[in-house]
Design a protein around this motif. Structure first.
Motif, PDB file in Angstrom:
ATOM      1  N   UNK A   1       3.553  -2.677  -1.361  1.00 31.60           N
ATOM      2  CA  UNK A   1       2.588  -1.172  -0.893  1.00 31.60           C
ATOM      3  C   UNK A   1       3.368   0.035  -1.633  1.00 31.60           C
ATOM      4  N   UNK A   2       4.603   0.372  -1.974  1.00 32.65           N
ATOM      5  CA  UNK A   2       4.905   1.229  -2.616  1.00 32.65           C
ATOM      6  C   UNK A   2       4.121   1.479  -4.010  1.00 32.65           C
ATOM      7  N   UNK A   3       4.339   0.553  -4.914  1.00 36.66           N
ATOM      8  CA  UNK A   3       3.473   0.360  -6.026  1.00 36.66           C
ATOM      9  C   UNK A   3       2.319   0.670  -6.082  1.00 36.66           C
TER      10      UNK A   3
ATOM     11  N   UNK B   1       4.709  -9.464  -9.644  1.00 36.10           N
ATOM     12  CA  UNK B   1       4.668 -10.320  -8.541  1.00 36.10           C
ATOM     13  C   UNK B   1       5.336 -11.535  -8.210  1.00 36.10           C
ATOM     14  N   UNK B   2       5.526 -12.181  -9.320  1.00 35.38           N
ATOM     15  CA  UNK B   2       6.790 -13.226  -9.257  1.00 35.38           C
ATOM     16  C   UNK B   2       8.312 -12.465  -9.244  1.00 35.38           C
ATOM     17  N   UNK B   3       8.250 -11.489 -10.130  1.00 36.10           N
ATOM     18  CA  UNK B   3       9.676 -10.987 -10.103  1.00 36.10           C
ATOM     19  C   UNK B   3      10.171 -10.351  -8.549  1.00 36.10           C
ATOM     20  N   UNK B   4       9.207  -9.808  -7.901  1.00 34.09           N
ATOM     21  CA  UNK B   4       9.209  -9.003  -6.766  1.00 34.09           C
ATOM     22  C   UNK B   4       9.429 -10.222  -5.760  1.00 34.09           C
ATOM     23  N   UNK B   5       8.812 -11.403  -5.869  1.00 33.71           N
ATOM     24  CA  UNK B   5       9.069 -12.445  -4.899  1.00 33.71           C
ATOM     25  C   UNK B   5      10.451 -13.006  -5.202  1.00 33.71           C
ATOM     26  N   UNK B   6      10.695 -13.356  -6.589  1.00 35.00           N
ATOM     27  CA  UNK B   6      12.158 -13.894  -6.846  1.00 35.00           C
ATOM     28  C   UNK B   6      13.254 -12.801  -6.195  1.00 35.00           C
ATOM     29  N   UNK B   7      13.159 -11.723  -6.484  1.00 42.05           N
ATOM     30  CA  UNK B   7      14.250 -10.598  -6.177  1.00 42.05           C
ATOM     31  C   UNK B   7      14.165 -10.376  -4.617  1.00 42.05           C
TER      32      UNK B   7
ATOM     33  N   UNK C   1      -3.322  -8.032 -18.962  1.00 41.38           N
ATOM     34  CA  UNK C   1      -3.130  -7.431 -17.796  1.00 41.38           C
ATOM     35  C   UNK C   1      -2.841  -8.257 -16.577  1.00 41.38           C
ATOM     36  N   UNK C   2      -3.516  -9.397 -16.456  1.00 40.62           N
ATOM     37  CA  UNK C   2      -3.517 -10.385 -15.337  1.00 40.62           C
ATOM     38  C   UNK C   2      -1.875 -10.929 -15.508  1.00 40.62           C
ATOM     39  N   UNK C   3      -1.586 -11.211 -16.671  1.00 39.65           N
ATOM     40  CA  UNK C   3      -0.247 -11.769 -16.741  1.00 39.65           C
ATOM     41  C   UNK C   3       0.926 -10.883 -16.558  1.00 39.65           C
ATOM     42  N   UNK C   4       0.550  -9.575 -16.693  1.00 41.41           N
ATOM     43  CA  UNK C   4       1.579  -8.553 -16.156  1.00 41.41           C
ATOM     44  C   UNK C   4       1.873  -8.492 -14.694  1.00 41.41           C
ATOM     45  N   UNK C   5       0.541  -8.468 -14.267  1.00 43.39           N
ATOM     46  CA  UNK C   5       0.689  -8.435 -12.447  1.00 43.39           C
ATOM     47  C   UNK C   5       1.240  -9.593 -12.008  1.00 43.39           C
ATOM     48  N   UNK C   6       0.966 -10.854 -12.596  1.00 43.55           N
ATOM     49  CA  UNK C   6       1.480 -11.999 -12.189  1.00 43.55           C
ATOM     50  C   UNK C   6       3.049 -12.085 -12.389  1.00 43.55           C
ATOM     51  N   UNK C   7       3.450 -11.645 -13.446  1.00 49.69           N
ATOM     52  CA  UNK C   7       4.946 -11.282 -13.714  1.00 49.69           C
ATOM     53  C   UNK C   7       5.377 -10.473 -12.748  1.00 49.69           C
TER      54      UNK C   7
END
Length: 50
Positions: A22-24, A9-15, A1-7
């Motif tokens: 906040x919507x999520x 967050x990284x996706x949102x930051x990269x894009x 689960x932690x890996x999913x959240x990290x991925x």
């Protein structure tokens, strides 16, 4: 689960979609309220909030 959240967050930051965070979070909280209200006595108290 932690890996999913990290991925996520990284996706949102990269894009450059960090504004979606906040919507999520709101959708997750509301979904959690629906699940809790369906399975417990707390449902009657949650329904009075809305």
């Amino acid at each position: 689960m932690a890996e999913f959240l990290r991925d996520l967050f990284d996706f949102l930051r990269a894009r450059k979609k960090i504004w979606l965070l906040p919507v999520i979070l709101v959708l997750v909280v509301l979904g959690g309220l629906v699940v809790v209200s369906q399975q417990s006595v707390l449902g009657t108290f949650i329904y009075t909030l809305f």
